[in-house]
Design a protein around this motif. Structure first.
Motif, mmCIF file in Angstrom:
data_model
loop_
_atom_site.group_PDB
_atom_site.id
_atom_site.type_symbol
_atom_site.label_atom_id
_atom_site.label_comp_id
_atom_site.label_asym_id
_atom_site.label_seq_id
_atom_site.Cartn_x
_atom_site.Cartn_y
_atom_site.Cartn_z
ATOM 1 N N ARG A 126 10.536 -11.585 9.840
ATOM 2 C CA ARG A 126 9.616 -11.758 8.711
ATOM 3 C C ARG A 126 8.304 -12.447 9.106
ATOM 4 O O ARG A 126 7.326 -12.389 8.383
ATOM 5 C CB ARG A 126 10.313 -12.554 7.609
ATOM 6 N N HIS A 127 8.295 -13.089 10.244
ATOM 7 C CA HIS A 127 7.105 -13.795 10.720
ATOM 8 C C HIS A 127 6.070 -12.856 11.344
ATOM 9 O O HIS A 127 4.991 -13.293 11.728
ATOM 10 C CB HIS A 127 7.507 -14.863 11.746
ATOM 11 N N ARG A 128 6.394 -11.553 11.418
ATOM 12 C CA ARG A 128 5.507 -10.579 12.052
ATOM 13 C C ARG A 128 4.988 -9.575 11.031
ATOM 14 O O ARG A 128 5.635 -9.274 10.034
ATOM 15 C CB ARG A 128 6.244 -9.802 13.141
ATOM 16 N N ALA A 129 3.821 -9.034 11.344
ATOM 17 C CA ALA A 129 3.252 -7.928 10.565
ATOM 18 C C ALA A 129 2.772 -6.888 11.560
ATOM 19 O O ALA A 129 2.581 -7.182 12.746
ATOM 20 C CB ALA A 129 2.090 -8.410 9.699
ATOM 21 N N GLY A 130 2.587 -5.674 11.085
ATOM 22 C CA GLY A 130 2.116 -4.596 11.957
ATOM 23 C C GLY A 130 0.929 -3.874 11.350
ATOM 24 O O GLY A 130 0.916 -3.583 10.158
ATOM 25 N N ILE A 131 -0.045 -3.605 12.180
ATOM 26 C CA ILE A 131 -1.208 -2.801 11.777
ATOM 27 C C ILE A 131 -0.836 -1.336 11.989
ATOM 28 O O ILE A 131 -0.250 -0.973 13.011
ATOM 29 C CB ILE A 131 -2.437 -3.134 12.655
ATOM 30 N N TRP A 132 -1.193 -0.501 11.038
ATOM 31 C CA TRP A 132 -0.934 0.935 11.180
ATOM 32 C C TRP A 132 -2.050 1.735 10.502
ATOM 33 O O TRP A 132 -2.739 1.235 9.611
ATOM 34 C CB TRP A 132 0.426 1.331 10.593
ATOM 35 N N GLY A 133 -2.204 2.954 10.937
ATOM 36 C CA GLY A 133 -3.041 3.931 10.250
ATOM 37 C C GLY A 133 -4.514 3.611 10.151
ATOM 38 O O GLY A 133 -5.171 4.058 9.213
ATOM 39 N N MET A 134 -5.071 2.892 11.096
ATOM 40 C CA MET A 134 -6.495 2.569 11.010
ATOM 41 C C MET A 134 -7.329 3.803 11.320
ATOM 42 O O MET A 134 -7.107 4.486 12.306
ATOM 43 C CB MET A 134 -6.870 1.449 11.965
ATOM 44 N N TYR A 135 -8.302 4.052 10.447
ATOM 45 C CA TYR A 135 -9.208 5.187 10.657
ATOM 46 C C TYR A 135 -10.508 4.912 9.923
ATOM 47 O O TYR A 135 -10.499 4.457 8.775
ATOM 48 C CB TYR A 135 -8.582 6.489 10.135
ATOM 49 N N VAL A 136 -11.615 5.199 10.597
ATOM 50 C CA VAL A 136 -12.934 5.118 9.990
ATOM 51 C C VAL A 136 -13.587 6.487 10.127
ATOM 52 O O VAL A 136 -13.633 7.057 11.226
ATOM 53 C CB VAL A 136 -13.807 4.022 10.649
ATOM 54 N N ALA A 137 -14.064 7.020 9.012
ATOM 55 C CA ALA A 137 -14.738 8.320 9.008
ATOM 56 C C ALA A 137 -15.978 8.258 9.885
ATOM 57 O O ALA A 137 -16.585 7.193 10.043
ATOM 58 C CB ALA A 137 -15.127 8.699 7.578
ATOM 59 N N PRO A 138 -16.381 9.388 10.460
ATOM 60 C CA PRO A 138 -17.579 9.393 11.307
ATOM 61 C C PRO A 138 -18.804 8.763 10.630
ATOM 62 O O PRO A 138 -19.565 8.053 11.288
ATOM 63 C CB PRO A 138 -17.792 10.878 11.604
ATOM 64 N N SER A 139 -18.964 8.972 9.346
ATOM 65 C CA SER A 139 -20.123 8.417 8.641
ATOM 66 C C SER A 139 -20.067 6.896 8.508
ATOM 67 O O SER A 139 -21.079 6.259 8.234
ATOM 68 C CB SER A 139 -20.264 9.052 7.255
ATOM 69 N N GLY A 140 -18.893 6.295 8.729
ATOM 70 C CA GLY A 140 -18.756 4.850 8.641
ATOM 71 C C GLY A 140 -18.739 4.152 9.987
ATOM 72 O O GLY A 140 -18.711 2.927 10.060
#
Length: 165
Positions: A80-94
Motif C-alpha cells: 500500500r506504500h507504493r503507487a504506479g504511473i501508467w498510461g502517460m501520453y501527450v498529444a503532439p500539439s501539447g
C-alpha cells in the motif's frame, strides 16, 4: 501555452478514451495495452478506469484534453506504500509546452499524500521519456527484457522508481 491540469471524472471519459486510443495507435511500443483491445472496450470501461484510478488530464485554453497520466495506488496491505504511473501520453500539439513535466509532477504530488514510492516502466528506446523521469528524480532499478511483443518485435522496458524521503 497555458495548460490546466485536473483530475478526470466520468464526464471526461470520451475525451480520455479518444486521447488514449491516439497514443496506443501512434506509439504501440510505449504501452502494455493494445489499440485493438482498447478499441473493443465500451465507453463505460473508460469511465470505470477513471473512477478506479487517479487520472490527471492537461487541458489547453480551448478546453481540449492534450495529455493524460494515470496513478494507481496499490491496495494490498503489504504494498500500500507504493503507487504506479501508467498510461502517460501527450498529444503532439501539447508537446514542448511543459505539459508532460507538469502532469508528471501533479501525479507525484498526488502520490506523496499517502505513498512512499512511485514506480513506472518506460520503453528502453524512449530517451525523451527517460530523461523526463530522471529529471523528476526517478532512478532505473531494472530492465525487463522482452517485456512487450509489438508486431512480432520484442521491446525492453526500463523499470524506474522514485522514493520519497
Amino acid at each position: 501555452m497555458q495548460m490546466n491540469i485536473r483530475r478526470l471524472g466520468a464526464e471526461d471519459a470520451r475525451a480520455f478514451r479518444e486521447l488514449r486510443l491516439e497514443g496506443l495507435k501512434m506509439h504501440p511500443e510505449a504501452f502494455g495495452a493494445s489499440f485493438d483491445d482498447e478499441l473493443a472496450q465500451p465507453l463505460e470501461r473508460a469511465a470505470a478506469r477513471l473512477a478506479e484510478n487517479v487520472v490527471l488530464g492537461g487541458f489547453d485554453a480551448a478546453g481540449a484534453l492534450q495529455g493524460i497520466i494515470g496513478l494507481r495506488r496499490e491496495k494490498a496491505a503489504k504494498i500500500r506504500h507504493r503507487a504506479g504511473i501508467w498510461g502517460m501520453y501527450v498529444a503532439p500539439s501539447g508537446r514542448g509546452t511543459g505539459l508532460a513535466k507538469n502532469l508528471l509532477q501533479a501525479a507525484i504530488n498526488e502520490a506523496m499524500v499517502d505513498c512512499q514510492s512511485v514506480l513506472l516502466s518506460v520503453t528502453a528506446s524512449n530517451e525523451a521519456a527517460k530523461r523526463l523521469y530522471q529529471r523528476a528524480g526517478f532512478r532505473e532499478w531494472a530492465v525487463d527484457r522482452k517485456a512487450l511483443c509489438v508486431g512480432g518485435a520484442f521491446v525492453d522496458e526500463v523499470l524506474m522508481r522514485l522514493d520519497f524521503a
